[in-house]
Design a protein around this motif. Sequence first.
Motif, PDB file in Angstrom:
ATOM      1  N   ASP A  60       0.807  -1.224   0.000  1.00 56.81           N
ATOM      2  CA  ASP A  60       0.000   0.000   0.000  1.00 56.81           C
ATOM      3  C   ASP A  60       0.840   1.274   0.000  1.00 56.81           C
ATOM      4  O   ASP A  60       0.299   2.364  -0.149  1.00 56.81           O
ATOM      5  CB  ASP A  60      -0.963   0.031   1.188  1.00 56.81           C
ATOM      6  CG  ASP A  60      -0.249   0.149   2.523  1.00 56.81           C
ATOM      7  OD1 ASP A  60       0.984   0.052   2.554  1.00 56.81           O
ATOM      8  OD2 ASP A  60      -0.942   0.346   3.538  1.00 56.81           O
ATOM      9  N   ASN A  63      -0.485   4.332   1.991  1.00 58.03           N
ATOM     10  CA  ASN A  63      -1.399   5.357   1.495  1.00 58.03           C
ATOM     11  C   ASN A  63      -2.485   4.811   0.567  1.00 58.03           C
ATOM     12  O   ASN A  63      -2.663   3.607   0.415  1.00 58.03           O
ATOM     13  CB  ASN A  63      -0.645   6.474   0.786  1.00 58.03           C
ATOM     14  CG  ASN A  63      -0.554   7.750   1.594  1.00 58.03           C
ATOM     15  OD1 ASN A  63       0.459   8.424   1.565  1.00 58.03           O
ATOM     16  ND2 ASN A  63      -1.592   8.087   2.325  1.00 58.03           N
ATOM     17  N   GLN A  64      -3.180   5.745  -0.106  1.00 58.62           N
ATOM     18  CA  GLN A  64      -4.320   5.442  -0.941  1.00 58.62           C
ATOM     19  C   GLN A  64      -3.889   4.840  -2.283  1.00 58.62           C
ATOM     20  O   GLN A  64      -2.844   5.195  -2.826  1.00 58.62           O
ATOM     21  CB  GLN A  64      -5.144   6.712  -1.200  1.00 58.62           C
ATOM     22  CG  GLN A  64      -5.645   7.411   0.045  1.00 58.62           C
ATOM     23  CD  GLN A  64      -4.611   8.304   0.704  1.00 58.62           C
ATOM     24  OE1 GLN A  64      -3.561   8.615   0.139  1.00 58.62           O
ATOM     25  NE2 GLN A  64      -4.880   8.705   1.931  1.00 58.62           N
ATOM     26  N   ALA A 309     -13.435   2.008   4.564  1.00 54.06           N
ATOM     27  CA  ALA A 309     -13.584   3.411   4.188  1.00 54.06           C
ATOM     28  C   ALA A 309     -15.047   3.837   4.144  1.00 54.06           C
ATOM     29  O   ALA A 309     -15.387   4.982   4.478  1.00 54.06           O
ATOM     30  CB  ALA A 309     -12.919   3.666   2.841  1.00 54.06           C
ATOM     31  N   TYR A 320      -8.846   9.252   6.942  1.00 57.86           N
ATOM     32  CA  TYR A 320      -8.259   7.982   6.529  1.00 57.86           C
ATOM     33  C   TYR A 320      -6.834   8.207   6.033  1.00 57.86           C
ATOM     34  O   TYR A 320      -6.495   9.291   5.561  1.00 57.86           O
ATOM     35  CB  TYR A 320      -9.079   7.344   5.397  1.00 57.86           C
ATOM     36  CG  TYR A 320     -10.364   6.707   5.871  1.00 57.86           C
ATOM     37  CD1 TYR A 320     -10.415   5.368   6.223  1.00 57.86           C
ATOM     38  CD2 TYR A 320     -11.531   7.457   5.976  1.00 57.86           C
ATOM     39  CE1 TYR A 320     -11.588   4.785   6.668  1.00 57.86           C
ATOM     40  CE2 TYR A 320     -12.712   6.887   6.419  1.00 57.86           C
ATOM     41  CZ  TYR A 320     -12.739   5.545   6.762  1.00 57.86           C
ATOM     42  OH  TYR A 320     -13.898   4.975   7.207  1.00 57.86           O
ATOM     43  N   CYS A 323      -6.827   3.865   1.473  1.00 62.03           N
ATOM     44  CA  CYS A 323      -8.113   3.752   0.777  1.00 62.03           C
ATOM     45  C   CYS A 323      -7.916   2.995  -0.527  1.00 62.03           C
ATOM     46  O   CYS A 323      -6.796   2.871  -1.026  1.00 62.03           O
ATOM     47  CB  CYS A 323      -8.705   5.133   0.495  1.00 62.03           C
ATOM     48  SG  CYS A 323     -10.145   5.546   1.507  1.00 62.03           S
ATOM     49  N   TRP A 324      -9.024   2.514  -1.064  1.00 59.76           N
ATOM     50  CA  TRP A 324      -9.026   1.850  -2.362  1.00 59.76           C
ATOM     51  C   TRP A 324     -10.282   2.275  -3.120  1.00 59.76           C
ATOM     52  O   TRP A 324     -11.402   2.064  -2.660  1.00 59.76           O
ATOM     53  CB  TRP A 324      -9.001   0.331  -2.201  1.00 59.76           C
ATOM     54  CG  TRP A 324      -9.256  -0.464  -3.454  1.00 59.76           C
ATOM     55  CD1 TRP A 324     -10.385  -1.143  -3.802  1.00 59.76           C
ATOM     56  CD2 TRP A 324      -8.338  -0.676  -4.546  1.00 59.76           C
ATOM     57  NE1 TRP A 324     -10.250  -1.755  -5.014  1.00 59.76           N
ATOM     58  CE2 TRP A 324      -8.996  -1.491  -5.501  1.00 59.76           C
ATOM     59  CE3 TRP A 324      -7.039  -0.254  -4.810  1.00 59.76           C
ATOM     60  CZ2 TRP A 324      -8.390  -1.883  -6.694  1.00 59.76           C
ATOM     61  CZ3 TRP A 324      -6.432  -0.653  -5.987  1.00 59.76           C
ATOM     62  CH2 TRP A 324      -7.095  -1.461  -6.920  1.00 59.76           C
ATOM     63  N   GLN A 333      -8.584  12.447   3.633  1.00 56.55           N
ATOM     64  CA  GLN A 333      -7.438  11.559   3.513  1.00 56.55           C
ATOM     65  C   GLN A 333      -6.211  12.260   4.096  1.00 56.55           C
ATOM     66  O   GLN A 333      -6.155  13.487   4.192  1.00 56.55           O
ATOM     67  CB  GLN A 333      -7.176  11.223   2.048  1.00 56.55           C
ATOM     68  CG  GLN A 333      -8.365  10.653   1.313  1.00 56.55           C
ATOM     69  CD  GLN A 333      -8.726   9.246   1.748  1.00 56.55           C
ATOM     70  OE1 GLN A 333      -7.867   8.502   2.224  1.00 56.55           O
ATOM     71  NE2 GLN A 333      -9.982   8.871   1.575  1.00 56.55           N
ATOM     72  N   TYR A 360      -8.727  12.004  -4.704  1.00 59.80           N
ATOM     73  CA  TYR A 360      -8.744  12.317  -3.269  1.00 59.80           C
ATOM     74  C   TYR A 360      -8.426  13.798  -3.077  1.00 59.80           C
ATOM     75  O   TYR A 360      -7.328  14.175  -2.665  1.00 59.80           O
ATOM     76  CB  TYR A 360      -7.738  11.438  -2.527  1.00 59.80           C
ATOM     77  CG  TYR A 360      -7.998   9.952  -2.674  1.00 59.80           C
ATOM     78  CD1 TYR A 360      -9.155   9.373  -2.160  1.00 59.80           C
ATOM     79  CD2 TYR A 360      -7.082   9.130  -3.327  1.00 59.80           C
ATOM     80  CE1 TYR A 360      -9.399   8.005  -2.293  1.00 59.80           C
ATOM     81  CE2 TYR A 360      -7.312   7.761  -3.462  1.00 59.80           C
ATOM     82  CZ  TYR A 360      -8.469   7.208  -2.940  1.00 59.80           C
ATOM     83  OH  TYR A 360      -8.697   5.862  -3.076  1.00 59.80           O
ATOM     84  N   THR A 363      -7.379  16.038   0.979  1.00 60.28           N
ATOM     85  CA  THR A 363      -6.226  15.355   1.563  1.00 60.28           C
ATOM     86  C   THR A 363      -5.368  16.315   2.370  1.00 60.28           C
ATOM     87  O   THR A 363      -5.202  17.475   2.015  1.00 60.28           O
ATOM     88  CB  THR A 363      -5.382  14.685   0.460  1.00 60.28           C
ATOM     89  OG1 THR A 363      -6.188  13.715  -0.217  1.00 60.28           O
ATOM     90  CG2 THR A 363      -4.161  13.989   1.027  1.00 60.28           C
TER      91      THR A 363
END
Length: 525
Positions: A60, A63-64, A309, A320, A323-324, A333, A360, A363
Motif C-alpha cells: 500500500d 497510502n491510498q 472506508a 483515513y 483507501c481503495w 485523507q 482524493y 487530503t
Amino acid sequence: MLLKEKSIVMKKSIVGIFVLSLYSLFLTPSSAQSWWGASVGLGHEQPYTDLPAFDLNTQDANNQLVPLFLSSEGEYMWSDGAFVFSAKDGGIETSVPMERVKAGTTLREAYMAAQAKYFPANGQLPDTLFFTMPQYNTWIELMYNQNQEDILRYAHAIIDNGFPAGVLMIDDNWQRYYGNFDFKAERFPDPKGMMDELHALGFKVMVWICPFVSSDSPEFRDLESKGYLLRNANGGTAVLNWWNGYSACYDLTNPEAADYFVSVLRKAQERYGIDGFKFDAGDNNCYASAPLKAYDPSATNVDHTTSWAKIGLSFPFNEYRACWKMGGQPLVQRLGDKDYSWDAVRQLIPQMCVAGLLGYAYTCPDMVGGGQWAAFLYIGEDAFDQSLIVRSAQVHALMPMMQFSVAPWRILSPENLAVVRRMAKLHAAFGPYIMRYARQASQTGEPIVRLMEYQFPHQGFEACKDQFMLGDKYLVAPVVDTRLEREVRLPKGTWRDDQGKRYRGGKTYRIDVPLERLPYFEKIK
C-alpha cells in the motif's frame, strides 16, 4: 531514438506469463508520454521512470490506491481490480489487461474523463472546519500515553501560543482495548468533562479507531456469535497480524456488521460528545497477513480496505490514511506517516498532487515535521534542525489542510515559533479560497492541489515536483531543503508574488527565500 510503450502482461495461474499485444505504439521523443497514478504513496516517484514490481493487493506504500494511470498526452488506463505493475524507461507494465482510453491531449483531460466515469464527485464534503482551520493530533506528543490531563494541557497550549482552534484528534490507546469504545478510566477520570472543556476552547474532537477487536474480550465473543468477524480458511475466527499485534477484525463486507459498527460508534458519540473519528489501519496489507473468508466470498484485500472506508461516510468528521477506489467521496485523507527528514518534506508536494489526480481532493499532507513517532523519539538536540519544521509548516500552509502534532512551542525558538504561527494563520486566512475549490471539487471532481503539468500542459512542467497550483489562481513554491533561495519557473502570463512584486511568466527566476518566507504567486493576467 524511438520509444516503445511496454506491452501489457497478464499472469495466467501457474502456467506462466503471457504477453498480450494489446497495443504497440511507437512514439517519437517529442510525443512520449509521462504517466502518473496507482499509488499516492509513490507520488514522489511520478511521473514514473523505473519502478520494481508493486502489488496493489498486498502493498500500500502507506497510502491510498486506485487502479488508474493517467498520461500527459490525454490517455488513461483503468482496471476494476488490483494488479501488479512496474515501470521501465517511462513505460508501464501491468499483470492484467487494462481499459485504455484516449480522452484528449492533456493530463487534465485524461483525469476529468476517468473520474467522471469511475469515481465522480458526489456533491458532498467533509466538515468545512477541515479546510478553514489547522488540525492538531496528540500522537507525537503523547504516543501511547493518551490521557486526559496531557490532552487538555496540549489543547490549552495551542490557544495560549496564539494558534487557531480547529479539529483536535485524540490518537491511539485512549480506549480500554480494541473493539471497545469507552475511555480508559484510569487515564480519563471525566471524559465527558474533557470533551466539554475542549469544545469550550473552540475545538471539534475526533478519536482514533480501527477495525480490529482484541481477543478474549466481551466484544470479541459477542461479535463472533453474531458472525460479524472475518474468518480464516478453516472457518474459524481469523487473527490478523497488524502493527499493534494480533487481533480479530470486523467483516465489514457484511452489511449487518457494518450497520452494527456504525451504531456502536454513534453510541460512543452520544455518551461522550465525540464529533468524529480518525479511521486508522484497514490497509490492504493487514488483510494479507492470513487467508480470509468473508461474508462477500469475492472480497480481496483491497475490498476490505474499501469496506472500512465506507464506514466513514456516516461521519462528516473523518480521516483515513489508506483507501481503495473511494475517490470523489466526502472522506478526509492524509498522507502516510513521514519521517523527520528533508527527503520526507520533498515528498509532500508530489504526493499531494497525485492524491488529487486519483480523486482524493480532500487530503492533508501528514503532520507538520512528520508523523513518524520514532524519528522524534530518537533525535538528539544537536541533530535537531528547526528549519525543517518551519519549511514543513510552509508546505502545509497553502494545502487544503494543515495538521500539527509535535508541539511547535516545545521545540522551536521564539523566532521560529512566530513563523510557524504565522503559517497557521495564513492557512486560516486562505480558508475561504480553499473552500471555494473544495466545493468545486465536490461538484466537478477537479483537484484542489494541482500538478503544474495539470494546470499548464505542455509547457515543460512534467517533472516539476517542488511547486504546485492551489486552485486556478495561486502558484505555491515552498523551499524543501536547507537553502535560503530557490528557482521558480512561472508559466506564461503575469504573476504577482507574496511581496507584491510583478513577474512576466514563461521564465525562470531565482529568488531569495529567508526562513520566514513562503513564496507564492498570484496569477493576475
